[in-house]
Structures are given as C-alpha cells and as structure tokens.
Design a protein around this motif. Structure first.
Motif, PDB file in Angstrom:
ATOM      1  N   ALA A  30       0.817  -1.216   0.000  1.00  0.00           N
ATOM      2  CA  ALA A  30       0.000   0.000   0.000  1.00  0.00           C
ATOM      3  C   ALA A  30       0.853   1.270   0.000  1.00  0.00           C
ATOM      4  N   GLU A  31       2.042   1.225   0.611  1.00  0.00           N
ATOM      5  CA  GLU A  31       2.914   2.394   0.674  1.00  0.00           C
ATOM      6  C   GLU A  31       4.136   2.258  -0.223  1.00  0.00           C
ATOM      7  N   SER A  32       4.109   1.299  -1.128  1.00  0.00           N
ATOM      8  CA  SER A  32       5.246   1.039  -2.006  1.00  0.00           C
ATOM      9  C   SER A  32       5.150   1.856  -3.285  1.00  0.00           C
ATOM     10  N   SER A  33       6.298   2.171  -3.868  1.00  0.00           N
ATOM     11  CA  SER A  33       6.300   2.810  -5.181  1.00  0.00           C
ATOM     12  C   SER A  33       5.795   1.859  -6.254  1.00  0.00           C
ATOM     13  N   LEU A  34       5.678   0.574  -5.912  1.00  0.00           N
ATOM     14  CA  LEU A  34       5.180  -0.436  -6.851  1.00  0.00           C
ATOM     15  C   LEU A  34       3.668  -0.621  -6.775  1.00  0.00           C
ATOM     16  N   ARG A  35       3.004   0.140  -5.945  1.00  0.00           N
ATOM     17  CA  ARG A  35       1.565  -0.078  -5.721  1.00  0.00           C
ATOM     18  C   ARG A  35       0.787  -0.095  -7.037  1.00  0.00           C
ATOM     19  N   ASP A  36       1.042   0.857  -7.905  1.00  0.00           N
ATOM     20  CA  ASP A  36       0.283   0.934  -9.147  1.00  0.00           C
ATOM     21  C   ASP A  36       0.738  -0.091 -10.180  1.00  0.00           C
ATOM     22  N   ARG A  37       1.890  -0.712  -9.946  1.00  0.00           N
ATOM     23  CA  ARG A  37       2.384  -1.746 -10.851  1.00  0.00           C
ATOM     24  C   ARG A  37       2.010  -3.149 -10.376  1.00  0.00           C
ATOM     25  N   LEU A  38       1.421  -3.253  -9.195  1.00  0.00           N
ATOM     26  CA  LEU A  38       1.226  -4.555  -8.571  1.00  0.00           C
ATOM     27  C   LEU A  38       0.410  -5.500  -9.442  1.00  0.00           C
ATOM     28  N   ALA A  39      -0.672  -5.023 -10.041  1.00  0.00           N
ATOM     29  CA  ALA A  39      -1.507  -5.890 -10.869  1.00  0.00           C
ATOM     30  C   ALA A  39      -0.721  -6.444 -12.045  1.00  0.00           C
ATOM     31  N   ALA A  40       0.079  -5.598 -12.692  1.00  0.00           N
ATOM     32  CA  ALA A  40       0.858  -6.057 -13.841  1.00  0.00           C
ATOM     33  C   ALA A  40       1.928  -7.054 -13.418  1.00  0.00           C
ATOM     34  N   ILE A  41       2.566  -6.819 -12.268  1.00  0.00           N
ATOM     35  CA  ILE A  41       3.579  -7.752 -11.780  1.00  0.00           C
ATOM     36  C   ILE A  41       2.939  -9.107 -11.483  1.00  0.00           C
ATOM     37  N   CYS A  42       1.762  -9.094 -10.858  1.00  0.00           N
ATOM     38  CA  CYS A  42       1.070 -10.352 -10.544  1.00  0.00           C
ATOM     39  C   CYS A  42       0.629 -11.070 -11.822  1.00  0.00           C
TER      40      CYS A  42
END
Length: 447
Positions: free
Chosen positions: A60-72
């Motif tokens: 939730a506080e990661s710079s990857l938050r908005d990339r999480l769906a694509a990474i998964c």
C-alpha cells in the motif's frame, strides 16, 4: 505498513528497501510489523487476482503499488491446480495434489522468483529515471530448485546479473543442468560443500556492508521478503476456492527444507484464508522433527538424501516462525507438526504412488504423500492437500526405476535440457566469493 527484522536491531523499514536489501542489516529476516487480516475472501478464477488481493496490503505504501496488478499478471501466468487423488478409504474429494510445478523450471519456486524479479525491475526502473541504477547482483544459494527459478526469472533482464551457489554433486543431474544452462547475465558456481555452506556464504555477502557499498546486492532466497509473501498467494487461492466449493477448510501438507514455503502457508492462514491445519514433511535432515518433538533447536550438518532440495541442516526461516510465536517454543510446537521421512520410505512411497494415489511424485512430494498416508491410517478423514513442489521429471534417475516407465519432462523443462550448461567450481570460502562479487560484472571464466 513497515517491516522489521526478526532480530529487532533496526528501525522499521519500508517494503521497497526491504525488498532491495534481501537480508536485514542486523542479519535477521524481514517480517511485516503485523500480518493483516483481509475483510473478506472471495474465490477468484485467476491466481493472479488472488495474489493481488493478498499482496495489496503489504504494498500500500510502495512505489510499486500501481504496478502490482501487472507484476502479478506476469508472475502468476500459470495455474496451481488442486487435483483430486485416488485415496485409500478416505472417501471422494479428500485427497488432493496441489500442483505447484507448472512454471518454466517445473518447481513451486517459479511463482515467487518471477514476482521478485518483476518487483526489483520496477524498483530499478524508478532509480533509472534518476540516473542511479547500477547493475544489481542477485545472489542465490540453492539446494536444487531455487537457483533455476531465479535464473529463469532474471535471465536477460537489463540491469541484473545472477550468481548461483549450489553444492557440487548434491543436486540431481537435471537440476544441475537447469542451474547452468542460461548464460549471459546468469552464472552458476559449484561449491565444494553442502547447501548450508552455500547459504552461509550468501548471508555473509549480504551482511558485508563494505562489499555492498561496492556492489549492489540482493537476495532471491526464501530469506527475501519478496519470496515469502508471494508464496502465500497460491495457498490462499486454493483454500478459498476449496471452501467455496466444499464448505470446508483445506488442510495442507508442505514438504519443506528451509521453511519458506511452510511460512507462506502460515501467512495465508493468519491473513484469514480458509487454510486449516498445516503439517510439514522433511527428509532425513531432522533438525525440525527433533525440535518439534521437544528437543532444543540444534542444527546439525546436512545429510545428502533423495529429496535433495530439502537437504538443509539449519533452516533460515525458523527465525520467522519463532518471531511470529514470540519466541515461545511451546506455542510454536502447538501450532505446527513435523514428520521426518527417510530415503527408504521415500522410495517405497514413490513406487506405490501410481497404484495408491494415481500420481507419480518427485522425492520431495513423496514425503508429503507418506505423511498423508499416516494420517489416513490414523483415521483422519479431513480434506488434505499435499503440495507437489516439483515435477518428477526433474528426478528421473530416482523416479523412473521405481515406477517402471519414463517420465516425460514438461515442454519448458525439455527446452532448458536441450541447451548447453556450464557451472564453475568455487571453494566454500568467503574470501573467494567476495573477490568474485567485487569484480562485477562477472565474466565467464573468472574461476
């Protein structure tokens, strides 16, 4: 959410920093300050969607938050099917094989290795935008399967090189081939010693502040937070779908060596997923069975077994288990049970599995099948899933003589076996490893 060390000697850390570091500066393992409970668990058709729901609170506080769906989407692009087995007297839909071997290297470690690669690539992309993105060295100790999964996940990724350490002569021939067949930005080194030696060397390097100021290092072993959390997703996915279909919790048997996969099952349960009892199966390396039987925790030198990927005498993730139970041995022993399985029993279980269960298991999965058989003999009629940690074709020299027929490798494994492979010798000496890493980028033929 912040992350703390199991040894409690560092301030709370952001997830991006914990992922990049791998090992905490005090030598401990990163864990969440708290394990969040999800408000609701809805079954999803796609493993990637369950993974995103499981991982979202941690990022939730990661710079990857908005990339999480694509990474998964990329990391969980292949399924982890829960297949009914032919049980002996337990009734229908009670014995299941949880197939975690459908990834590119035919082992459960593909899921988390691919997630970690995507996450670290995302963090590096942010650094590259500011011009502060040197080549990152991913250092991994492996007892057989981790190294290949990490190699596949990071192969040809710009800005990364992979250094694999494995115990010479103590992995299967196909596992060894899968460690050395990549080339380019992946190097494999045969260590004259045990897996515990490989793990010790990797931890020394990761804890070496002077080295890390010279060479950016990250870990891809199960000590990494980026390996632990993603593995919770497939347990949550299977258990949620099972509960929706059967109205019952799914109990799981996890073959384990370094305890990473076992810890992931525990995380899924603590997040509220309908995972029931967790039982662990080990090989003849009996550090865990002795402890859970009431002895003091006392690692012993590793013994070579048929289930070589579990040949661990000092399981790193035991620190996490102890941390989550507040250092209370009685609480920990009450939460989990462990069964050791020797080589003779592994052989007998593999030989009988096609008739008894309708499956051909790898030696590691066979330890879990034996534990399931013991439970059924004791009258346990609950639904149990055995985590099938690797495809049996990775251990054809063991499995095929016992089942009496060839075991065909899946396509991705067959493709890697068709490639030439090379691994260089390296002594079990930290000075040698340090010199190698300090010379990055590592060139072939440097050892």
């Amino acid at each position: 959410m912040k992350f703390v060390s199991t040894r409690g000697q560092i301030p709370p850390t952001a997830i991006d920093d914990a992922l990049s570091a791998g090992l905490a500066p005090d030598g401990g393992l990163y864990v969440p300050e708290r394990i969040p409970m999800l408000a609701s668990w809805q079954p999803t058709a796609r493993l990637a969607d369950t993974a995103q729901a499981v991982l979202a609170p941690y990022f939730a506080e990661s710079s990857l938050r908005d990339r999480l769906a694509a990474i998964c989407d990329q990391a969980y692009s292949f399924d982890a099917p829960l297949r009914p087995m032919r049980g002996d007297g337990a009734g229908p839909d009670r014995d299941f094989l949880f197939e975690l071997f459908h990834g590119p290297t035919a082992a459960f470690k593909d899921y988390a290795a691919r997630f970690l690669a995507g996450a670290l690539a995302g963090l590096r992309a942010a650094d590259a935008a500011t011009g502060t993105a040197p080549t990152n060295t991913i250092l991994v100790a492996t007892s057989g399967d981790t190294g290949a999964a990490v190699a596949a996940a990071f192969h040809r990724r710009p800005g990364f090189q992979v250094v694999i350490l494995y115990p010479d002569g103590k992995v299967s021939p196909r596992q060894a081939h899968g460690l050395g067949c990549w080339g380019e930005n992946v190097r494999a080194f045969r260590i004259d010693g045990s897996f515990d030696d490989c793990q010790r060397l990797a931890k020394q390097a990761l804890a070496d502040g002077d080295l890390r100021r010279l060479v950016p290092l990250s870990s891809a072993n199960s000590i990494s937070l980026g390996r632990l959390l993603p593995q919770a997703a497939y347990y949550a996915h299977a258990a949620t779908r099972f509960a929706a279909e059967h109205g019952d919790a799914l109990n799981v048997i996890v073959p384990t060596g370094n305890l990473g996969n076992a810890c992931a099952a525990l995380v899924a349960r603590r997040m509220g997923a309908p995972v029931g009892e967790i039982r662990l199966a080990t090989n003849a390396n009996d550090t865990l069975p002795r402890y859970f039987a009431g002895e003091d925790y006392a690692p012993r030198p590793t013994r070579a077994t048929l289930a070589n990927a579990m040949d661990v005498g000092a399981p790193s993730n035991f620190e996490r288990l102890r941390h989550w139970h507040d250092g209370d041995d009685a609480r920990l022993r009450g939460a989990i049970q462990v069964q050791g399985v020797d080589d003779a029993t592994i052989r007998a279980t593999i030989a009988a599995a096609p008739r008894r269960h309708g499956v051909v298991p790898c030696p590691h999965t066979a330890t879990g099948l034996f534990l399931l058989e013991r439970l059924r003999e004791q009258g346990d009629e609950r639904p149990w899933a055995v985590a099938a940690t690797a495809h049996p074709a990775k251990f054809e020299s063991i499995v095929e003589p016992l089942v009496g027929h060839p075991v065909e490798p899946p396509p991705a494994l067959a493709a890697s076996l068709a490639q030439p492979a090379r691994a260089d010798a390296l002594p079990a000496d930290y000075a040698a490893l340090r010199a190698l890493l300090a010379a990055a980028p590592i060139e072939r033929g440097s050892y």
